[in-house]
Design an enzyme around this catalytic site. Structure first.
Site, PDB file in Angstrom:
ATOM      1  N   SER A   1       0.819  -1.207   0.000  1.00 20.89           N
ATOM      2  CA  SER A   1       0.000   0.000   0.000  1.00 20.89           C
ATOM      3  C   SER A   1       0.860   1.268   0.000  1.00 20.89           C
ATOM      4  O   SER A   1       1.519   1.574  -0.979  1.00 20.89           O
ATOM      5  CB  SER A   1      -0.963  -0.044   1.194  1.00 20.89           C
TER       6      SER A   1
ATOM      7  N   ASP B   1      10.339   5.560 -10.058  1.00 24.06           N
ATOM      8  CA  ASP B   1       9.939   6.245 -11.294  1.00 24.06           C
ATOM      9  C   ASP B   1      10.722   7.537 -11.509  1.00 24.06           C
ATOM     10  O   ASP B   1      11.050   7.891 -12.647  1.00 24.06           O
ATOM     11  CB  ASP B   1       8.436   6.540 -11.269  1.00 24.06           C
TER      12      ASP B   1
ATOM     13  N   LYS C   1      -0.645  -4.576  -3.220  1.00 21.85           N
ATOM     14  CA  LYS C   1      -1.964  -4.048  -2.846  1.00 21.85           C
ATOM     15  C   LYS C   1      -2.057  -2.601  -3.307  1.00 21.85           C
ATOM     16  O   LYS C   1      -1.511  -1.702  -2.678  1.00 21.85           O
ATOM     17  CB  LYS C   1      -2.196  -4.131  -1.340  1.00 21.85           C
TER      18      LYS C   1
END
EC number: 3.4.21.102
Length: 695
Positions: free
Chosen positions: A459, A470, A484
């Site tokens: 999460s 990224d 998740k």
């Protein structure tokens, strides 16, 4: 329509979706303490019907996954309800399921909309009577000590197995189960008289638990069959369970800090609360089964077949008192007893912590973050100031076992490591996309960064790790995360105008989905490490992709962001660091021993049957103990400690070294050296270029 089935002594019983037992039980030497007439289904309450109707409305109208509650979906709910009641497929006969399916299979959608619980209670009634029958048969097998020298086997995982066709087929399954129970006790050096007494008590207790079934229990299992058919993170909590849940997240609650789950008659650990005694002990792991509980002194009480809430009450207690748990490890092996001291789950135990380690002459900092609690970012800001003052040359953010927390903290924490820009995208059930950004235009830490993850990082942890990856801001090391990528909210089924209405329970359901700034979802796939460590947490057993109805991975358009790290530079560094990492752990005795252990684990995970030959099982356990004792003594030798004579001599307070973190620190030190070399090379190149231009 009537259901026909055979029972022992060739007695034929006919029933209207029920099971006849009273005249069919032979006179066994070991008898159940309760009669069939003592087992009765509780009455359906008006509150349960209202809760069902309201839960159905909310799930069909507000869930992220838009479902059509029709006959097809009704069949799926039916199958999951049967599975929830009989996970190992050893209780219902196939004829029971066929009969129940014919009557209710396509009717559950209509009943749910109407708040009608007749199907749920009728099916549960059959299960109760069948379970009584199974345990009565199990008791009969204790009449004499069985032969444990043959070639019999027990099927380890019957989750996807077919239901028994006949009572004889069911009896074979329980023959194997009882033999396995006997072997497990025999491996603990129990004599037959002790084993017989213990299992007689255990099986009779399981029967007695049937008489303690409450209407709330049935409604919760049934509505969770509906909820979990939509997605694995949607659930219904009965009023009693909701109250317990609220208590469990209260930091003043005193206990050991575990989340437990129940399947059939077994209770296992689902997760560990960061900072709580269970997590701090490093001796308990998700998947471990709790088979016994005792206090500081006295006997360990067998808890197989207990109600979940009763076990929780047994484990909870005052701060400073001891509780002993008898555990069957998830990874196999004989049971062991673990002693824990109850304590409050303190906020300071869950707070981020900073440590330093000198590795190859380099000052490496580690910030351990157990959860994304409110106030985390402010705490980390202060730690980063200390880090700068101590002249740390690289930082590892350790998110292992971090199951998530506040989205706002994940975004704010990411902002400490980038100047500004989007951190995560969120899409709701109406396909609306919102971008959560760091917009303070400041970067608290600009140094070398690593993010350490494992399979239990989920999460909010995945949001932070994905953002750093990224942006090319940091290097991700460890194991692929849980996967998740969904957001849930909790809503009481009581309305504001329900002035005199008793509690109806709470619904937790999925409302949104997370997406990385590059557009890909963290759902299902999670975040992959740039530098991988051995899979100490079995990815074939744990993770979102192991759920049969998890939301799918997909992607949306990329957010507008700019990578802060040089792609070629980072990729080159990762390749070099990974090469050094692999060469190092190939010779590291801790990793060598771990890989041997993982090889055994993987072989056993893939096998479908377990021997019911006592000598073979004992030989396997002895071999396991010998291997672990050898590994421990080799470690003790390296540490200058005295060798153990027996695995059971291991001190109760012993903590194994975190050699994963030690290796991560070595990788960080390698990066410091690599980065320094690159700067020298660049400086030399620039100097040579200036000299050449003067010529």
């Amino acid at each position: 329509m009537v259901m026909k089935f055979k029972m022992s002594k060739n007695v034929i019983c006919y029933t209207w979706l029920s099971v006849c037992l009273s005249s069919a039980i032979p006179a066994f030497a070991v008898q159940p303490t309760l009669k069939p007439s003592d087992i009765s289904i509780p009455a359906i309450s008006e509150e349960s019907q209202l809760a069902t109707k309201r839960a159905t409305t909310r799930l069909t109208q507000s869930h992220y996954r838009k479902i059509k509650l029709d006959d097809d979906f009704s069949e799926k709910i039916f199958d999951r309800y049967i599975k929830n009641l009989d996970f190992n497929h050893n209780t219902f006969l196939q004829s029971d399921i066929d009969e129940l399916r014919q009557k209710y299979g396509t009717k559950l959608d209509e009943q749910l909309n109407q708040g009608d619980l007749s199907a749920a209670f009728d099916i549960y009634d059959v299960m109760m009577k069948r379970r009584y029958e199974r345990y009565t048969y199990a008791l009969s097998l204790l009449d004499k000590e069985p032969d444990l020298n043959g070639q019999d086997q027990i099927e380890i995982d019957r989750e996807k197995a077919a239901a028994p066709q006949t009572e004889a087929d069911a009896n074979k399954l329980w023959d194997a189960r009882v033999k396995n129970d006997i072997i497990n006790l025999k491996l603990k050096d129990k004599k037959w008289s002790e084993i017989k007494a213990k299992l007689t008590k255990r099986y009779n207790l399981a029967i007695r638990r049937l008489t303690q079934t409450k209407a709330d229990d049935i409604v919760q299992i049934y509505l969770n069959a509906f909820a979990r058919e939509i997605d694995p993170h949607t659930s219904y909590l009965s009023p009693r369970t909701a109250k317990s849940f609220n208590e469990s997240i209260n930091l003043s609650l005193e206990g050991i800090g575990t989340t437990l789950q129940s399947e059939d008659d077994e209770i296992s650990i689902k997760s560990l609360v960061p900072g709580a005694p269970a997590e701090r002990s490093k001796k308990l792991h998700p998947g471990d089964k709790i088979i016994g509980v005792g206090q500081a002194t006295g006997d360990i009480e067998d808890v197989v077949g207990w109600r979940l809430e009763d076990l929780v009450e047994k484990i909870k207690g005052k701060k400073g008192t001891k509780v002993r748990l008898e555990i069957e490890p998830a990874k196999g092996g004989k049971s062991r007893i673990i002693t824990l001291v109850r304590d409050k789950v303190r906020i300071e135990d869950q707070a981020a912590k900073l440590t330093f380690e000198k590795v190859s002459g380099k000052n490496i900092a580690v910030i351990k973050i157990p959860s994304f609690y409110i106030g985390l970012t402010e705490d980390v800001k202060k730690l980063l100031v200390k880090l700068e003052n101590q002249k740390a040359e690289a930082l590892i953010v350790d998110l292992r076992e971090n199951g998530g927390g506040a989205l706002t903290e994940a975004v704010a924490l990411s902002g400490l490591f980038i100047t500004d820009g989007p951190v995560v995208q969120v899409r709701d059930a109406y396909q609306r996309i919102r971008v959560h950004e760091d917009d303070d235009a400041t970067q608290q830490y600009k140094g070398l960064l690593f993010v350490m993850i494992n399979r239990y990082s989920a999460s909010a942890s995945e949001i932070f790790a994905a953002a750093m990856q990224d942006y090319r801001r940091g290097i991700i090391i460890g194991q692929n995360t849980f996967g998740k990528g969904t957001v849930q909210q909790s809503r009481s089924l009581n309305f504001i105008y329900d002035l005199d209405q008793s509690p109806l329970g709470v619904l937790q359901y999925t409302i949104q989905k997370f997406y990385r700034v590059n557009g890909g979802s963290t759902q299902l796939k999670g975040v992959a490490a740039d530098i991988n460590f051995p899979e100490i947490i079995d990815a074939k057993e744990y993770g979102e992709d192991k759920e049969d109805n998890a939301l799918a991975w997909d992607k949306i358009p990329s957010a507008s962001y700019m990578e802060v790290g040089n792609i070629n530079y980072i990729d080159n560094a990762v390749n070099i660091l990974n090469e050094k990492h692999l060469a190092r752990i190939a010779k590291d005795p801790e990793f060598v021993a771990l890989n041997e252990e993982l090889k055994v684990r993987n072989e056993r995970r893939d096998r479908k049957f377990l021997s019911l030959n006592y000598k073979m099982r004992k030989a396997e356990n002895d071999k396991d103990d010998a291997r672990r004792l050898k590994d421990l003594n080799e470690r003790f030798k390296r540490e200058g400690k005295k060798a153990l004579k027996d695995i059971d001599d291991l001190p109760k307070d012993y903590e194994a070294p975190d050699f994963f973190l030690k290796e991560a620190e070595k990788i960080a030190a390698d990066f410091v050296i690599f980065n320094s070399d690159q700067k020298i090379n660049q400086a030399n190149g620039l100097s040579e270029a200036k000299t050449e231009s003067k010529k």
